[in-house]
Structures are given as C-alpha cells and as structure tokens.
Design a protein around this motif. Structure first.
Motif, mmCIF file in Angstrom:
data_model
loop_
_atom_site.group_PDB
_atom_site.id
_atom_site.type_symbol
_atom_site.label_atom_id
_atom_site.label_comp_id
_atom_site.label_asym_id
_atom_site.label_seq_id
_atom_site.Cartn_x
_atom_site.Cartn_y
_atom_site.Cartn_z
ATOM 1 N N ARG A 118 -3.848 8.186 10.942
ATOM 2 C CA ARG A 118 -5.104 7.974 10.200
ATOM 3 C C ARG A 118 -5.713 9.300 9.777
ATOM 4 O O ARG A 118 -6.206 9.450 8.651
ATOM 5 C CB ARG A 118 -6.093 7.184 11.053
ATOM 6 C CG ARG A 118 -5.702 5.735 11.292
ATOM 7 C CD ARG A 118 -6.675 5.051 12.241
ATOM 8 N NE ARG A 118 -6.299 3.682 12.494
ATOM 9 C CZ ARG A 118 -6.732 2.624 11.787
ATOM 10 N NH1 ARG A 118 -7.581 2.809 10.801
ATOM 11 N NH2 ARG A 118 -6.328 1.408 12.079
ATOM 12 N N GLY B 42 -2.569 2.745 3.049
ATOM 13 C CA GLY B 42 -2.509 2.223 4.403
ATOM 14 C C GLY B 42 -2.014 3.279 5.358
ATOM 15 O O GLY B 42 -1.635 4.387 4.949
ATOM 16 N N LEU C 111 -11.724 2.045 10.616
ATOM 17 C CA LEU C 111 -11.350 1.796 9.223
ATOM 18 C C LEU C 111 -12.577 1.837 8.327
ATOM 19 O O LEU C 111 -12.567 2.467 7.261
ATOM 20 C CB LEU C 111 -10.643 0.456 9.096
ATOM 21 C CG LEU C 111 -10.251 0.104 7.656
ATOM 22 C CD1 LEU C 111 -9.124 1.007 7.172
ATOM 23 C CD2 LEU C 111 -9.854 -1.349 7.519
ATOM 24 N N LEU D 109 -8.573 0.989 0.956
ATOM 25 C CA LEU D 109 -7.868 1.118 2.236
ATOM 26 C C LEU D 109 -7.498 -0.260 2.781
ATOM 27 O O LEU D 109 -8.331 -1.167 2.836
ATOM 28 C CB LEU D 109 -8.735 1.841 3.263
ATOM 29 C CG LEU D 109 -9.060 3.306 2.977
ATOM 30 C CD1 LEU D 109 -9.784 3.930 4.168
ATOM 31 C CD2 LEU D 109 -7.817 4.109 2.638
ATOM 32 N N GLY D 110 -6.242 -0.403 3.183
ATOM 33 C CA GLY D 110 -5.794 -1.611 3.839
ATOM 34 C C GLY D 110 -5.861 -1.464 5.339
ATOM 35 O O GLY D 110 -5.797 -0.349 5.873
ATOM 36 N N GLY D 111 -5.989 -2.578 6.031
ATOM 37 C CA GLY D 111 -6.013 -2.545 7.485
ATOM 38 C C GLY D 111 -6.983 -3.551 8.057
ATOM 39 O O GLY D 111 -7.768 -4.172 7.338
ATOM 40 N N ILE E 172 0.830 -1.196 0.000
ATOM 41 C CA ILE E 172 0.000 0.000 0.000
ATOM 42 C C ILE E 172 0.877 1.265 0.000
ATOM 43 O O ILE E 172 2.065 1.196 0.292
ATOM 44 C CB ILE E 172 -0.969 0.045 1.232
ATOM 45 C CG1 ILE E 172 -0.259 -0.263 2.562
ATOM 46 C CG2 ILE E 172 -2.058 -0.950 1.087
ATOM 47 C CD1 ILE E 172 0.584 0.783 3.123
ATOM 48 N N TRP F 212 -12.038 -2.055 0.449
ATOM 49 C CA TRP F 212 -11.225 -2.490 1.589
ATOM 50 C C TRP F 212 -10.313 -3.606 1.132
ATOM 51 O O TRP F 212 -10.744 -4.542 0.444
ATOM 52 C CB TRP F 212 -12.152 -2.970 2.713
ATOM 53 C CG TRP F 212 -11.478 -3.623 3.884
ATOM 54 C CD1 TRP F 212 -10.326 -3.245 4.497
ATOM 55 C CD2 TRP F 212 -11.931 -4.777 4.601
ATOM 56 N NE1 TRP F 212 -10.032 -4.089 5.550
ATOM 57 C CE2 TRP F 212 -11.011 -5.029 5.637
ATOM 58 C CE3 TRP F 212 -13.058 -5.605 4.487
ATOM 59 C CZ2 TRP F 212 -11.153 -6.093 6.532
ATOM 60 C CZ3 TRP F 212 -13.205 -6.663 5.363
ATOM 61 C CH2 TRP F 212 -12.265 -6.894 6.384
#
Length: 269
Positions: free
Chosen positions: A133, A114, A182, A174-176, A83, A193
């Motif tokens: 974030r 990320g 999130l 978005l990674g996580g 990411i 995601w």
C-alpha cells in the motif's frame, strides 16, 4: 446510471478491440481490464474465495497495450485499468505510458488502482507484501506529479521533464475492501472508490464521507465494480447517489461474451 463493463483480456478471450467496439455500439460508457504480470506456480497465497485459481489469471494481457487497442477501435468509450497493480510498476515508465494512452485516446483514460492479493507475485517485483500500500501510494503520487507538473520531482527522482502530458490528469480510483486505511488513501490522492461486487456500500458511505471531509476534499465517487447487474441492483445504487456501475463479463470467446453483453444492454436507459 452509466454502465461499463470489465473482462479479463487474455490470449483466449474475445479480442479486446472487438469487445470495445461492441460495448460502444450498445451504449456502454466504459471498458476496464485487470492486471497480473504473472502468476507464480509455487505459491502459498490462496485464491480469494478459496476456490481454484481461474485460468484467465495466468493469461492476462498487459492492460495498457490492450487498452490502446480498445481506444483505437472506438471514439467515445472510456478505457480504464481495473485494476492497475501500481506497487509492481515503475512509476516513471508507467506515467509516460498512461499519459500517451490518454493523449492518443482524446482524454478517455481512467486509472483504477489496486494493491494486489498474491504475495509471491508482489514479492517477485521486489516489494515486501506488507509495504504494498505504501509503495502503491508513492508510485501514484509520483505519476500524478509527472502528469501535472512541467518540471516534476518526487521521492526517487530529481526534477525532470516528462512529456507527453495527458489531456487532463486522469482520474484515479482505488479498489479494495472498505476500511480506514483504504479510505484515507482515497481521500488523499484519488477521485473515488471501486468496491468489488458492490456489497456493503451503504454501510461504508459514512466512513468514506468522514475521511473525505477530514482531508478537506469533496466526497469521493463510488463505482461498484465487477458486479452482476439487475434492474433492482442498479436502482438501489442510484438511490445511494451512485451514477456509474461496472458489470462483470466472463473471459471467453465472442459467442459467450456477446449474449451477456446484449443482456446487460437491456438495462441501459
């Protein structure tokens, strides 16, 4: 089911342009590369999982430069960050670089974003770890404004022109780990995601759907990322409505990477 691949592109690994050509020739849909600007030698942050830090983390190529070589070597392969550490980047400079890459590739860019896990790496960029974030959100929203608007403005810069524009605003994923923070951000400004490894997706889908409904946006796309694919696993993902998966490749020379790429190719439809 579309299948992409990801590999740590480094100075010791198979050249990324050769991997891109090999992936496209075998029918893979995408190639993603990760980002670490640097790894502080003295750090208090343990590597996730508790093992020693793999060598490739110290040697990672710049993802945007690497992806430009991958895009130039192919004609249809989608190229993505997997990411991009958005909190560690200047959004104006990065927006232009990504827009240029998307334009020159004919609209093949995907932006996986990320928040990072290495406290020292993040703080060396002047960002407190607890705000990463928030800063990543601000930077992505700023980049999206620069991609989208003829005259763009956002927190940190006055109304401005910025060309080139991408072919279309690149999708952001978005990674996580699954969770309300999130999923609220996915629902606000991302298209999907990217859960690492893919474990626990089924249980997380109701919360993701609820977040998207609350934001009055369509259900986010889910792309299991960095997984070790099997036929059973891909069939399971398909049963959940997932249409794309990204398989993990080791960071190594061609004689290590290509046999695994060939093995994964046997799973393609």
């Amino acid at each position: 089911m579309r299948l992409g691949v990801t590999m740590f592109a480094t100075d010791l690994a198979m050249p990324v342009q050769e991997l891109a050509r090999a992936a496209e020739e075998r029918g893979f849909s995408s190639l993603y590369v990760p980002e670490h600007t640097h790894i502080p030698v003295a750090r208090r942050t343990p590597y996730p999982g508790g093992t020693s830090l793999p060598e490739e983390y110290k040697r990672t190529l710049d993802p945007l430069v690497a992806l430009s070589f991958a895009a130039a070597a192919t004609s249809s392969l989608r190229v993505g960050t997997g990411i991009l550490l958005a909190a560690q980047r200047d959004p104006i400079v990065t927006a232009k670089a990504l827009a240029t890459l998307d334009l020159l590739s004919g609209g093949r860019l995907v932006v996986g974003v990320g928040f990072g896990w290495n406290v020292e790496e993040i703080e060396h960029h002047g960002v407190p770890y607890g705000r990463r974030r928030e800063v990543a959100r601000r930077n992505v929203l700023a980049m999206q404004a620069l991609w989208r608007d003829e005259v763009a403005s956002f927190e940190g810069f006055a109304p401005s022109w910025s060309w080139p524009k991408p072919v279309a605003v690149p999708p952001v994923y978005l990674g996580g780990a699954a969770g309300p923070k999130l999923f609220a951000q996915v629902a606000e400004y991302a298209e999907g995601w990217m859960p690492i490894g893919g474990r626990g997706i089924k249980d997380a889908l109701p919360a993701l759907r609820e977040a998207c409904e609350k934001a009055e946006r369509p259900m986010a796309k889910v792309i299991p990322f960095g997984t070790l694919p099997t036929r059973e696993k891909l069939d399971y993902y398909a049963s959940l409505g997932i249409t794309e998966t990204v398989a993990n490749l080791p960071s190594g020379p061609a004689d290590v990477v290509l046999p695994i790429l060939d093995q994964y190719a046997g799973l393609l439809p």
